[in-house]
Design an enzyme around this catalytic site. Structure first.
Site, short mmCIF file in Angstrom:
data_model
loop_
_atom_site.label_atom_id
_atom_site.label_comp_id
_atom_site.label_asym_id
_atom_site.label_seq_id
_atom_site.Cartn_x
_atom_site.Cartn_y
_atom_site.Cartn_z
N THR A 3 0.83 -1.22 0.00
CA THR A 3 0.00 0.00 0.00
C THR A 3 0.86 1.26 0.00
OG1 THR A 3 -1.62 -1.24 1.29
CG2 THR A 3 -1.89 1.14 1.24
N GLU A 4 0.38 2.30 -0.71
CA GLU A 4 1.06 3.60 -0.71
C GLU A 4 0.10 4.66 -0.18
OE1 GLU A 4 2.67 4.35 -4.61
OE2 GLU A 4 4.01 2.62 -4.46
N THR B 259 2.84 -3.52 8.03
CA THR B 259 2.70 -4.05 9.38
C THR B 259 3.90 -4.93 9.77
OG1 THR B 259 0.31 -3.98 9.13
CG2 THR B 259 1.15 -5.33 10.92
N GLU C 17 -6.47 -6.61 3.50
CA GLU C 17 -6.55 -7.77 2.59
C GLU C 17 -7.69 -7.60 1.59
OE1 GLU C 17 -4.32 -9.91 2.26
OE2 GLU C 17 -3.20 -9.50 4.09
C1 LIG Z 1 -4.26 -2.19 10.53
C2 LIG Z 1 -3.91 -2.25 9.08
C3 LIG Z 1 -2.83 -3.02 8.69
C4 LIG Z 1 -2.45 -3.05 7.34
N1 LIG Z 1 -1.35 -3.79 6.98
C5 LIG Z 1 -0.89 -3.70 5.70
C6 LIG Z 1 0.34 -4.34 5.34
O1 LIG Z 1 0.99 -5.02 6.14
N2 LIG Z 1 0.81 -4.13 4.07
C7 LIG Z 1 0.13 -3.38 3.16
O2 LIG Z 1 0.63 -3.24 2.03
N3 LIG Z 1 -1.06 -2.79 3.46
C8 LIG Z 1 -1.58 -2.93 4.72
N4 LIG Z 1 -2.76 -2.29 5.05
C9 LIG Z 1 -3.39 -1.42 4.08
C10 LIG Z 1 -4.70 -1.92 3.54
O3 LIG Z 1 -4.50 -3.04 2.73
C11 LIG Z 1 -5.35 -0.72 2.83
O4 LIG Z 1 -5.76 0.18 3.82
C12 LIG Z 1 -6.49 -1.14 1.92
O5 LIG Z 1 -6.00 -1.79 0.80
C13 LIG Z 1 -7.34 0.06 1.47
O6 LIG Z 1 -6.55 1.05 0.92
P1 LIG Z 1 -6.74 2.58 1.42
O7 LIG Z 1 -6.65 2.56 2.90
O8 LIG Z 1 -5.79 3.41 0.66
O9 LIG Z 1 -8.23 2.93 1.04
P2 LIG Z 1 -8.76 3.45 -0.39
O10 LIG Z 1 -8.33 2.52 -1.46
O11 LIG Z 1 -8.43 4.89 -0.54
O12 LIG Z 1 -10.32 3.29 -0.19
C14 LIG Z 1 -11.14 4.25 0.49
C15 LIG Z 1 -12.58 3.77 0.41
O13 LIG Z 1 -13.01 3.74 -0.97
C16 LIG Z 1 -13.42 2.42 -1.32
N5 LIG Z 1 -13.03 2.14 -2.70
C17 LIG Z 1 -11.80 2.29 -3.27
N6 LIG Z 1 -11.84 1.91 -4.55
C18 LIG Z 1 -13.10 1.48 -4.81
C19 LIG Z 1 -13.77 0.95 -5.94
N7 LIG Z 1 -13.15 0.74 -7.10
N8 LIG Z 1 -15.09 0.62 -5.82
C20 LIG Z 1 -15.74 0.82 -4.64
N9 LIG Z 1 -15.17 1.32 -3.54
C21 LIG Z 1 -13.86 1.64 -3.61
C22 LIG Z 1 -12.70 1.51 -0.32
O14 LIG Z 1 -13.35 0.26 -0.19
C23 LIG Z 1 -12.78 2.36 0.93
O15 LIG Z 1 -14.03 2.23 1.52
C24 LIG Z 1 -3.19 -2.29 6.39
C25 LIG Z 1 -4.29 -1.53 6.79
C26 LIG Z 1 -4.65 -1.50 8.11
C27 LIG Z 1 -5.82 -0.65 8.53
#
Ligand SMILES: Cc1cc2nc3c(=O)[nH]c(=O)nc-3n(C[C@H](O)[C@H](O)[C@H](O)COP(=O)(O)OP(=O)(O)OC[C@H]3O[C@@H](n4cnc5c(N)ncnc54)[C@H](O)[C@@H]3O)c2cc1C
Length: 388
Positions: free
Chosen positions: A125-126, A157, A371
């Site tokens: 993730t970025e 994480t 995930e």
């Molecule tokens: C506690 C925790 C641990 C984590 N650990 C890791 C890790 O170890 N490694 C890692 O790489 N990542 C990790 N993550 C990141 C996690 O995978 C991301 O937060 C997740 O993929 C969502 O990305 P974002 O937070 O940028 O949300 P965004 O992608 O910005 O989404 C924001 C909202 O818009 C919705 N949305 C986005 N695109 C669409 C679409 N096309 N259609 C409908 N709805 C949409 C999403 O569902 C969400 O509700 C972790 C996150 C948390 C909270």
């Protein structure tokens, strides 16, 4: 017909014993203080083979099936979601290596990952690109006999404890290449406790609502050199497709974690409902509470069976992205419902730190966010249903 054999039940029993003895007695206090999982717990888990469950014995794995992996994740998460989640990273990087690594890469990394001598963390993730994997910007530029990484990652994480960061990076600078311009690198580092032990990577922990046993970091890569041998499969621009190989197992494992947290909340609510008296009788006599218990139990069991079903598909070598997605999305909603209702059964005490139900509620909330968010899962599931 149950999908669980006697051997599976034995595995469940032994993990339950471990969780009862070593995880539950310390989880609430450590969570309250915001402390990470003690190294001794992780070392004992490694001795028990939990990190190498699904990897072949030739790479020092245990060679068990996916149901066993789910059972271990479920039972550990019943104690503390953070503990049930430590192995997710090894599942991701190990699966990447098994399916797409060269023989040399497998021999170099897999045995260490399976024995947890090499702990890994996923840097996908970025800050500006979460769900939109194709937009990832962290840049890998070819230099000499390797690549130089520059850019930002977030939510990585356990990046502090990891010996390897599994990094998704852009090797094709043309933004139009999207998914087709990404590659995966294994970046070696030292395992530390608080910060990020690498001269070219800095990082800060992100304060969170729960999931306190592992810290998630925002990371900055500044001219971080990685040898070309550490490019997964030695192939550029295949990263996104390689990553897809990990989705099924990671989603199954995540759904199993939700089942574990919900089981803990359900057991606590059931117990409390028999002990707590109001109006001169146990609250379990009240129909409103009895309905909560039966609804919690039915959703919990439905999620559990979906997880085992997805595992069974995977174990028999069938494609199960749909089933893994269904299990993940259902379990994510289920754990929010069950932990909320458990808190309700506890009344005001449920909102205090005296009982762990508040922790189950905070921890369970994260399942629908990582995930693959639930919204993205819905999209993936719908796409598969519509193409059938
Ligand atoms: C506690 C925790 C641990 C984590 N650990 C890791 C890790 O170890 N490694 C890692 O790489 N990542 C990790 N993550 C990141 C996690 O995978 C991301 O937060 C997740 O993929 C969502 O990305 P974002 O937070 O940028 O949300 P965004 O992608 O910005 O989404 C924001 C909202 O818009 C919705 N949305 C986005 N695109 C669409 C679409 N096309 N259609 C409908 N709805 C949409 C999403 O569902 C969400 O509700 C972790 C996150 C948390 C909270």
């Amino acid at each position: 017909m149950s999908l669980l054999t006697e051997e599976h039940e034995e595995i469940r029993k032994s993990v339950r014993k471990f969780t009862d003895a070593e995880v539950i007695p310390v989880a609430q206090e450590l969570d309250r203080k915001g402390e990470q999982i003690p190294r001794e717990i992780i070392e004992h888990m490694a001795e028990l083979g939990y990190f190498g469950l699904i990897f072949p014995e030739e790479y020092d794995g245990v060679g068990l099936d996916y149901i066993s992996m789910a059972l271990v994740a479920e039972e550990l998460s019943r104690g503390w979601l953070s503990v049930g989640s430590v192995m997710t990273r090894s599942v991701i990087t190990g699966t990447l290596l098994l399916t797409h690594g060269t023989e040399e890469q497998k021999n170099k990394y897999l045995p260490g990952i399976a024995r947890d001598e090499l702990m890994t963390a996923a840097a996908f993730t970025e800050p500006d690109h979460g769900s939109d994997t194709g937009g990832m910007q962290l840049r890998a530029t070819k230099k000499g006999d390797g690549y130089v990484l520059n850019g930002e990652k977030t939510w990585c994480t356990f990046a502090n404890r990891a010996h390897i960061l599994t990094v998704l990076a852009r090797t094709n600078p043309d933004p139009k290449s999207r998914h087709k311009g990404l590659s995966i690198f294994l970046v070696d580092k030292d395992s530390g406790d608080d910060g990020i032990d690498h001269p070219n990577i800095s990082g800060e922990p992100i304060p969170t609502v729960g999931y306190h046993g592992m810290r998630s970091f925002s990371l900055s890569f500044n001219d971080c050199f990685v040898p070309a041998d550490n490019l997964i499969g030695l192939e550029e621009n295949k990263g996104f497709y390689q990553l897809m190989a990990t989705y099924e197992s990671a989603r199954i494992q995540t759904a199993a974690r939700a089942v574990g947290v919900a089981q803990a909340a359900f057991e606590a609510a059931l117990r409390y409902s028999k002990e707590r008296t109001q109006f001169g009788q146990p609250i379990s006599n009240f129909q409103a509470i009895r309905m909560k218990l039966s609804e919690m139990a039915s959703r919990l069991e439905a999620a559990r069976q979906l997880v085992y079903y997805a595992c069974d598909m995977k174990d028999s070598g069938r494609r199960c992205d749909l089933e893994a997605g269904l299990a993940k999305i259902f379990a994510a909603e289920m754990v929010e419902y069950v932990t909320r209702e458990a808190m309700q059964v506890f009344g005001g005490y449920g909102y205090s730190k005296e009982y762990p139900v508040e922790r189950y509620w905070r921890d369970g909330r994260v399942i629908s966010l990582f995930e693959g968010t639930s919204e993205i899962q819905h999209e993936v599931i719908a796409r598969r249903l519509l193409e059938k």
